[in-house]
Design a protein around this motif. Structure first.
Motif, PDB file in Angstrom:
ATOM      1  N   PRO A   1     154.398  33.048-112.566  1.00 31.63           N
ATOM      2  CA  PRO A   1     153.076  33.443-112.270  1.00 31.63           C
ATOM      3  C   PRO A   1     152.313  33.471-113.897  1.00 31.63           C
ATOM      4  O   PRO A   1     152.840  33.961-114.869  1.00 31.63           O
ATOM      5  CB  PRO A   1     153.112  34.418-111.620  1.00 31.63           C
ATOM      6  CG  PRO A   1     154.539  34.716-111.112  1.00 31.63           C
ATOM      7  CD  PRO A   1     155.467  33.895-112.015  1.00 31.63           C
ATOM      8  N   ARG A   2     150.985  33.181-113.868  1.00 33.17           N
ATOM      9  CA  ARG A   2     150.218  33.099-114.999  1.00 33.17           C
ATOM     10  C   ARG A   2     148.964  33.661-114.594  1.00 33.17           C
ATOM     11  O   ARG A   2     148.437  33.374-113.515  1.00 33.17           O
ATOM     12  CB  ARG A   2     150.243  31.767-115.904  1.00 33.17           C
ATOM     13  CG  ARG A   2     149.623  30.752-115.258  1.00 33.17           C
ATOM     14  CD  ARG A   2     149.490  29.505-116.265  1.00 33.17           C
ATOM     15  NE  ARG A   2     148.754  28.276-115.440  1.00 33.17           N
ATOM     16  CZ  ARG A   2     147.787  28.482-115.152  1.00 33.17           C
ATOM     17  NH1 ARG A   2     146.522  29.145-115.269  1.00 33.17           N
ATOM     18  NH2 ARG A   2     147.209  27.243-114.538  1.00 33.17           N
ATOM     19  N   LEU A   3     148.373  34.451-115.617  1.00 29.71           N
ATOM     20  CA  LEU A   3     147.167  35.138-115.309  1.00 29.71           C
ATOM     21  C   LEU A   3     145.987  33.973-115.031  1.00 29.71           C
ATOM     22  O   LEU A   3     145.980  32.820-115.817  1.00 29.71           O
ATOM     23  CB  LEU A   3     146.761  36.022-116.442  1.00 29.71           C
ATOM     24  CG  LEU A   3     144.996  36.457-116.229  1.00 29.71           C
ATOM     25  CD1 LEU A   3     145.320  37.539-115.163  1.00 29.71           C
ATOM     26  CD2 LEU A   3     144.725  37.130-117.575  1.00 29.71           C
ATOM     27  N   LEU A   4     145.207  34.262-114.033  1.00 32.04           N
ATOM     28  CA  LEU A   4     143.934  33.325-113.750  1.00 32.04           C
ATOM     29  C   LEU A   4     142.853  34.071-113.755  1.00 32.04           C
ATOM     30  O   LEU A   4     141.934  33.453-114.737  1.00 32.04           O
ATOM     31  CB  LEU A   4     144.177  32.829-112.160  1.00 32.04           C
ATOM     32  CG  LEU A   4     142.922  31.785-111.827  1.00 32.04           C
ATOM     33  CD1 LEU A   4     142.956  30.514-112.359  1.00 32.04           C
ATOM     34  CD2 LEU A   4     142.961  31.550-110.015  1.00 32.04           C
ATOM     35  N   LEU A   5     142.639  35.283-113.376  1.00 33.15           N
ATOM     36  CA  LEU A   5     141.287  36.105-113.604  1.00 33.15           C
ATOM     37  C   LEU A   5     141.801  37.534-113.818  1.00 33.15           C
ATOM     38  O   LEU A   5     142.686  37.789-113.122  1.00 33.15           O
ATOM     39  CB  LEU A   5     140.435  35.996-112.524  1.00 33.15           C
ATOM     40  CG  LEU A   5     139.688  34.512-112.295  1.00 33.15           C
ATOM     41  CD1 LEU A   5     138.756  34.455-110.966  1.00 33.15           C
ATOM     42  CD2 LEU A   5     138.722  34.261-113.662  1.00 33.15           C
ATOM     43  N   LYS A   6     140.861  38.097-114.502  1.00 34.47           N
ATOM     44  CA  LYS A   6     140.996  39.678-114.539  1.00 34.47           C
ATOM     45  C   LYS A   6     139.409  40.304-113.966  1.00 34.47           C
ATOM     46  O   LYS A   6     138.781  39.713-114.619  1.00 34.47           O
ATOM     47  CB  LYS A   6     141.394  40.098-115.817  1.00 34.47           C
ATOM     48  CG  LYS A   6     141.621  41.710-116.170  1.00 34.47           C
ATOM     49  CD  LYS A   6     141.797  41.941-117.544  1.00 34.47           C
ATOM     50  CE  LYS A   6     141.840  43.337-117.838  1.00 34.47           C
ATOM     51  NZ  LYS A   6     141.972  43.789-119.351  1.00 34.47           N
ATOM     52  N   SER A   7     139.673  41.447-113.599  1.00 37.03           N
ATOM     53  CA  SER A   7     138.578  42.210-113.019  1.00 37.03           C
ATOM     54  C   SER A   7     137.672  42.801-114.380  1.00 37.03           C
ATOM     55  O   SER A   7     138.424  43.130-115.274  1.00 37.03           O
ATOM     56  CB  SER A   7     138.644  42.854-112.080  1.00 37.03           C
ATOM     57  OG  SER A   7     139.546  44.074-112.395  1.00 37.03           O
ATOM     58  N   PHE A   8     136.324  42.774-114.227  1.00 32.38           N
ATOM     59  CA  PHE A   8     135.703  43.449-115.099  1.00 32.38           C
ATOM     60  C   PHE A   8     135.124  44.798-114.458  1.00 32.38           C
ATOM     61  O   PHE A   8     135.830  45.339-113.494  1.00 32.38           O
ATOM     62  CB  PHE A   8     134.437  42.845-115.688  1.00 32.38           C
ATOM     63  CG  PHE A   8     135.062  41.476-116.756  1.00 32.38           C
ATOM     64  CD1 PHE A   8     134.564  40.453-116.460  1.00 32.38           C
ATOM     65  CD2 PHE A   8     135.766  41.994-117.753  1.00 32.38           C
ATOM     66  CE1 PHE A   8     134.952  39.524-117.428  1.00 32.38           C
ATOM     67  CE2 PHE A   8     136.221  41.257-118.683  1.00 32.38           C
ATOM     68  CZ  PHE A   8     135.897  39.765-118.429  1.00 32.38           C
ATOM     69  N   THR A   9     134.050  45.344-114.650  1.00 33.72           N
ATOM     70  CA  THR A   9     133.680  46.337-114.298  1.00 33.72           C
ATOM     71  C   THR A   9     132.996  45.906-112.740  1.00 33.72           C
ATOM     72  O   THR A   9     132.881  44.995-112.109  1.00 33.72           O
ATOM     73  CB  THR A   9     132.417  46.922-114.933  1.00 33.72           C
ATOM     74  OG1 THR A   9     131.225  45.819-115.118  1.00 33.72           O
ATOM     75  CG2 THR A   9     132.720  47.725-116.125  1.00 33.72           C
ATOM     76  N   ASP A  10     132.699  47.350-111.884  1.00 31.51           N
ATOM     77  CA  ASP A  10     132.235  47.055-110.830  1.00 31.51           C
ATOM     78  C   ASP A  10     131.273  46.208-110.433  1.00 31.51           C
ATOM     79  O   ASP A  10     130.082  46.133-111.198  1.00 31.51           O
ATOM     80  CB  ASP A  10     131.981  48.411-110.043  1.00 31.51           C
ATOM     81  CG  ASP A  10     131.884  48.490-108.508  1.00 31.51           C
ATOM     82  OD1 ASP A  10     131.359  49.390-107.900  1.00 31.51           O
ATOM     83  OD2 ASP A  10     132.487  47.248-107.815  1.00 31.51           O
TER      84      ASP A  10
END
Lengths: 111, 112
Positions: free
Chosen positions: A45-54
């Motif tokens: 697995p590799r990172l696709l997306l990471k969340s930011f703020t709400d």
């Protein structure tokens, strides 16, 4: 405890159609981080997306997702599926140092 | 950049045997993880370690032990292999609570 629920099993699409993979979560943390990881065949697995703020959208490689704390969701979207998008997609929740994953959604894009 | 090395790549064991999987990272990350990957069940957390000599149980820790004697290495022991068990064990690391995970290439376990 923390948990992640994803669109179950296999999603099949025709190339060019939009992609939507669902992810909802439960956590005791008030500021969790949500991630989408992608795993191609015979790879890790590799990172696709990471969340930011709400309520802020994050984008990468044509995919996008928005963290909505009100509905505890972080759905993955893409406007037009490509053959190369065929892979296993995992939604993950990080609250503190513990990172838990959903059961994964396999996306199969056909011509 | 860095790399996570898992050994062995393939592990074949006998029922009841104790089996050890090893993981080394050169990212200088503080936190390391062991996950088990089964088809249709996703990645399930077995153990994680926030720093050297720390161990935290995940949701699937029963039947496993772990050891983190050095910052760069994290080993996992299957205490008693189950017959016909087949799974991939993935090691991962990261730096900081909000950061991404980096994964090794996995150890594929088969138990005869």
């Amino acid at each position: 405890g923390d948990s992640v629920t994803q669109t179950e099993g296999l999603v099949t699409l025709t190339e060019g159609l939009p992609v939507m993979l669902n992810c909802t979560y439960q956590t005791i943390y008030s500021n969790p981080f949500l991630f989408w990881y992608v795993q191609h065949l015979n790879e890790s697995p590799r990172l696709l997306l990471k969340s930011f703020t709400d309520n802020k959208r994050t984008e990468h490689q044509g995919f996008h997702a928005t963290l909505h704390k009100s509905s505890s969701s972080f759905h993955l979207q893409k406007s037009s599926a490509q053959l190369s998008d065929s892979a296993l997609y995992y939604c993950a929740l990080s609250g503190g140092y513990k990172v838990v994953f959903g059961s994964g959604t396999r996306l199969l894009v056909s011509p | 950049g860095g790399i996570i090395t898992q050994t062995p790549k393939f592990l074949i064991g006998q029922e009841g045997q104790k089996l050890t999987l090893k993981c080394q990272q050169n990212f200088n990350h503080d936190t390391m993880y062991w996950y088990r990957q089964d088809s249709g069940k996703g990645l399930r957390l077995i153990y994680y370690s926030i720093t050297e000599n720390d161990l935290q149980k995940g949701d699937l820790s029963e039947g496993y032990d772990a050891s983190r004697e050095k910052k760069s290495s994290f080993s996992l022991t299957v205490t008693s292999a189950q017959k016909n068990e087949m799974a991939v064990f993935l090691c991962a690391s990261k730096q900081g609570a909000s950061e991404r995970l980096f994964f090794g290439h996995g150890t594929k376990l088969s138990v005869l």
